[in-house]
Write an enzyme that holds these catalytic residues in place. Structure first.
Site, PDB file in Angstrom:
ATOM      1  CE1 TYR A  60     -32.779  21.556   6.879  1.00  0.00           C
ATOM      2  CE2 TYR A  60     -30.704  19.176   6.946  1.00  0.00           C
ATOM      3  CZ  TYR A  60     -31.703  20.147   7.588  1.00  0.00           C
ATOM      4  OH  TYR A  60     -31.501  19.628   9.263  1.00  0.00           O
TER       5      TYR A  60
ATOM      6  CE  LYS B 186     -31.441  23.514   9.631  1.00  0.00           C
ATOM      7  NZ  LYS B 186     -31.996  24.027  10.613  1.00  0.00           N
TER       8      LYS B 186
ATOM      9  CG  ASN C   8     -36.947  38.212   9.970  1.00  0.00           C
ATOM     10  OD1 ASN C   8     -36.697  39.304   9.598  1.00  0.00           O
ATOM     11  ND2 ASN C   8     -38.193  37.441   8.917  1.00  0.00           N
TER      12      ASN C   8
ATOM     13  NE  ARG D 288     -35.084  12.981   8.841  1.00  0.00           N
ATOM     14  CZ  ARG D 288     -35.580  14.018   9.846  1.00  0.00           C
ATOM     15  NH1 ARG D 288     -36.744  13.855  10.044  1.00  0.00           N
ATOM     16  NH2 ARG D 288     -35.361  15.385   9.128  1.00  0.00           N
TER      17      ARG D 288
ATOM     18  CG  PHE E  87     -39.306  14.478  15.293  1.00  0.00           C
ATOM     19  CD1 PHE E  87     -39.726  13.531  15.939  1.00  0.00           C
ATOM     20  CD2 PHE E  87     -38.052  14.727  14.960  1.00  0.00           C
ATOM     21  CE1 PHE E  87     -39.212  12.924  16.737  1.00  0.00           C
ATOM     22  CE2 PHE E  87     -37.600  13.057  15.803  1.00  0.00           C
ATOM     23  CZ  PHE E  87     -37.592  12.711  16.100  1.00  0.00           C
TER      24      PHE E  87
END
Ligand code: UDP
Length: 311
Positions: free
Chosen positions: A146, A150, A100, A187, A12
């Site tokens: 998640y 983050k 990376n 969602r 998205f």
């Protein structure tokens, strides 16, 4: 011509970012492993002379030949049902993938911006959330994969900035919506649009009095564009402070869709944040940015998209 690598390009946000940087006359390398992304989001760019697509998983060594000026790291499962289904991939793309890409940024002397999230604040104990707040995250809860990926990503990015002098930027993205969201990503807004268009029941979790603040995608992309070109390395919240209950969001989707769907209440998922609203003082001051698209206009544009993809 400046060259930019965008990871998660078939998603998205990645696809909207690809469009923006093509428009600004950058050479864009879009990278995606297509775990949750779709080539439909990039079909219109595939024959563009300034766009290349690399089908690659960023948790494996990333090789880009020649010059590279910027990296935007937007690859990750990002909706709660996606990271519940893919917990290990979510942790790996935020940790190994970020490592990376930071190594690549260092080797190429490129500036790197990472997509962080309001989820670093967890179920917040201060309201609205400013960037100084450290958060209230359950590391071993369902959202921990998640949230902690983050948070690790931010820590690793700051370490490369401090110890290796890599130019880095951190955007904390709050709930964003618009065309190219996956219909079935689970969602709230895609689910409600899908259900309203089909005439199915609208599934509000819990009493629906939990709040979110929804930002239209074009506003978010403008904020990210400005942040990348700023000289500010600390995290910046980008989102729309206009906060509503999920019940109100469901009612607005029903109204705008002209739907006969009824609202039903299902169980609230574990650790679902009760409130969320960005404090955007920092973005206003440093980037001279604030959202411009009203929810009404944003929902109309989003409805047109969902109507075009739901048959
Ligand atoms: N939600 C809902 N019905 C749905 C999907 C989500 O009521 O079909 C609720 C969810 O419990 C949360 C809010 O809507 O309180 C926003 O959920 P979303 O998955 O959009 O993202 P989040 O902001 O929780 O990461």
């Amino acid at each position: 011509m400046k060259k930019i690598l965008i990871t998660g390009a078939a998603g998205f946000l990645g696809s909207h970012l690809s469009d923006r940087f093509i428009k600004e006359e950058y050479h864009v390398i879009g990278m995606d492993n297509l775990l949750t992304g779709s080539m439909d989001n990039l079909a219109h760019l595939m024959s563009h002379p300034n766009f290349d697509f690399y089908h690659h998983d960023v948790t494996k060594f990333v090789h880009i030949p020649g010059q590279l000026d910027y990296i935007l790291h937007f690859a990750s499962p990002a909706s709660p049902i996606d990271y519940l289904k893919m917990p290990i991939q979510t942790l790996k793309v935020g940790s190994l993938g970020t490592h990376n890409l930071l190594g690549l940024a260092k080797a190429k002397n490129a500036r790197m911006l990472i997509a962080s999230t309001s989820e670093v604040y967890g179920d917040p104990l201060i309201h609205p959330q400013n960037e100084e707040y450290w958060g209230n995250v359950n590391p071993v809860g369902p959202r921990g994969v998640y949230d902690e990926a983050k948070r690790f990503m931010e820590a690793m990015t700051m370490a490369y900035h401090t110890f290796h002098g890599v130019e880095t930027r951190i955007v904390r993205i709050f709930n964003t919506y618009g065309p190219r969201m996956r219909v079935n990503d689970g969602r709230a807004l895609p689910a409600f649009f899908h259900q309203a268009i089909k005439g199915d029941d609208i599934t509000v979790f819990g009493d629906g009095l939990q709040t979110r603040s929804f930002c239209f995608v074009s506003d978010l992309i403008e904020g990210i564009y400005r942040l990348l070109h700023s000289d500010y390395a600390q995290p910046v919240n980008i989102g729309n402070p206009n906060e509503i209950t999920i019940l109100q969001a469901a009612k607005e989707v029903i109204a705008i869709t002209n739907s006969t769907s009824k609202i039903i209440h299902l169980e609230l998922p574990k650790d679902d944040p009760k409130v969320r609203q960005p404090d955007i003082s920092r973005a206003k001051e440093i980037l001279d940015w604030e959202p411009k698209v009203s929810r009404e206009d944003g929902l109309v544009k989003t409805l047109a998209y969902f109507k075009s993809v739901i048959t």
